[in-house]
Design a protein around this motif. Structure first.
Motif, PDB file in Angstrom:
ATOM      1  N   PRO A   8       0.792  -1.221   0.000  1.00  0.00           N
ATOM      2  CA  PRO A   8       0.000   0.000   0.000  1.00  0.00           C
ATOM      3  C   PRO A   8       0.834   1.285   0.000  1.00  0.00           C
ATOM      4  CG  PRO A   8      -0.910  -1.555   1.559  1.00  0.00           C
ATOM      5  CD  PRO A   8       0.368  -2.145   1.034  1.00  0.00           C
ATOM      6  N   GLN A  14       2.393   3.227  -3.854  1.00  0.00           N
ATOM      7  CA  GLN A  14       1.428   3.591  -4.885  1.00  0.00           C
ATOM      8  C   GLN A  14       1.595   5.053  -5.291  1.00  0.00           C
ATOM      9  OE1 GLN A  14      -2.587   2.633  -3.921  1.00  0.00           O
ATOM     10  NE2 GLN A  14      -2.075   0.657  -3.069  1.00  0.00           N
ATOM     11  N   ARG A  25       1.606   6.543  -8.062  1.00  0.00           N
ATOM     12  CA  ARG A  25       0.800   7.036  -9.177  1.00  0.00           C
ATOM     13  C   ARG A  25      -0.693   6.929  -8.918  1.00  0.00           C
ATOM     14  NH1 ARG A  25       2.779   5.864 -14.855  1.00  0.00           N
ATOM     15  NH2 ARG A  25       2.303   8.050 -15.006  1.00  0.00           N
ATOM     16  N   ASN A  26      -1.095   6.438  -7.756  1.00  0.00           N
ATOM     17  CA  ASN A  26      -2.506   6.317  -7.430  1.00  0.00           C
ATOM     18  C   ASN A  26      -2.982   7.622  -6.786  1.00  0.00           C
ATOM     19  OD1 ASN A  26      -5.040   5.737  -6.483  1.00  0.00           O
ATOM     20  ND2 ASN A  26      -4.449   3.891  -5.371  1.00  0.00           N
ATOM     21  N   PRO A  27      -3.814   8.409  -7.488  1.00  0.00           N
ATOM     22  CA  PRO A  27      -4.236   9.695  -6.936  1.00  0.00           C
ATOM     23  C   PRO A  27      -5.124   9.572  -5.693  1.00  0.00           C
ATOM     24  CG  PRO A  27      -5.331   9.270  -9.021  1.00  0.00           C
ATOM     25  CD  PRO A  27      -4.341   8.165  -8.809  1.00  0.00           C
ATOM     26  N   LEU A  28      -5.669   8.394  -5.434  1.00  0.00           N
ATOM     27  CA  LEU A  28      -6.507   8.197  -4.249  1.00  0.00           C
ATOM     28  C   LEU A  28      -5.696   7.767  -3.032  1.00  0.00           C
ATOM     29  CD1 LEU A  28      -9.527   6.308  -5.860  1.00  0.00           C
ATOM     30  CD2 LEU A  28      -9.365   8.730  -5.262  1.00  0.00           C
ATOM     31  N   HIS A  29      -4.446   7.381  -3.257  1.00  0.00           N
ATOM     32  CA  HIS A  29      -3.620   6.879  -2.162  1.00  0.00           C
ATOM     33  C   HIS A  29      -3.393   7.965  -1.116  1.00  0.00           C
ATOM     34  CE1 HIS A  29      -0.749   4.455  -0.035  1.00  0.00           C
ATOM     35  NE2 HIS A  29       0.137   5.443  -0.097  1.00  0.00           N
ATOM     36  N   GLU A  63     -17.583   3.702  -4.795  1.00  0.00           N
ATOM     37  CA  GLU A  63     -16.909   3.617  -6.096  1.00  0.00           C
ATOM     38  C   GLU A  63     -17.318   4.777  -6.997  1.00  0.00           C
ATOM     39  OE1 GLU A  63     -17.435  -0.237  -7.876  1.00  0.00           O
ATOM     40  OE2 GLU A  63     -16.737  -1.245  -6.060  1.00  0.00           O
ATOM     41  N   GLU A 121     -15.457   7.855  -5.764  1.00  0.00           N
ATOM     42  CA  GLU A 121     -14.049   7.793  -6.169  1.00  0.00           C
ATOM     43  C   GLU A 121     -13.902   8.078  -7.655  1.00  0.00           C
ATOM     44  OE1 GLU A 121     -12.907   3.923  -4.769  1.00  0.00           O
ATOM     45  OE2 GLU A 121     -12.531   4.653  -2.732  1.00  0.00           O
ATOM     46  N   SER A 122     -14.807   7.534  -8.456  1.00  0.00           N
ATOM     47  CA  SER A 122     -14.764   7.757  -9.898  1.00  0.00           C
ATOM     48  C   SER A 122     -14.985   9.231 -10.236  1.00  0.00           C
ATOM     49  CB  SER A 122     -15.816   6.891 -10.577  1.00  0.00           C
ATOM     50  OG  SER A 122     -15.839   7.121 -11.955  1.00  0.00           O
ATOM     51  N   LEU A 144     -11.843  11.225  -9.410  1.00  0.00           N
ATOM     52  CA  LEU A 144     -10.813  11.078 -10.438  1.00  0.00           C
ATOM     53  C   LEU A 144     -11.167  11.894 -11.682  1.00  0.00           C
ATOM     54  CD1 LEU A 144     -10.047   7.278 -10.065  1.00  0.00           C
ATOM     55  CD2 LEU A 144      -8.646   9.197  -9.277  1.00  0.00           C
TER      56      LEU A 144
END
Length: 87
Positions: free
Chosen positions: A7, A10, A12-16, A66, A69-70, A73
């Motif tokens: 975990p 990450q 490149r994960n904008p939600l991280h 979800e 989150e979508s 993004l």
């Protein structure tokens, strides 16, 4: 077969590292509750919306989370695109 990243790996994960509260707050600030309720028509956004009631519902409802989150993004992509055309 590639190993699954831990975990903390990450970048490149904008939600991280973002909390659900941060997502809801930023979406409400950006779109406003009325527009947020029209984009994601769930009761916690359309009837007496608040961050607290939204968090309570979203933590129990994976499909709604979800969608949030979508949309978050999508908002980030929209902001990046806008910044690229208006430096």
């Amino acid at each position: 077969m590639q190993p699954i990243p831990a975990p903390s790996e990450q970048p490149r994960n904008p939600l991280h590292g973002l909390t659900l509260e941060a997502l809801v707050t930023q979406l409400a600030d950006h779109y406003g509750w009325a527009d947020l309720g029209s984009r994601i028509p769930i009761r916690c956004f359309t009837h007496e919306p608040s961050v607290g009631s939204s968090l309570k519902f979203l933590r129990k409802t994976p499909w709604a989370r979800e969608k949030v989150e979508s949309l978050y993004l999508f908002m980030l992509r929209e902001q990046k695109r806008h910044a690229a055309y208006n430096p």
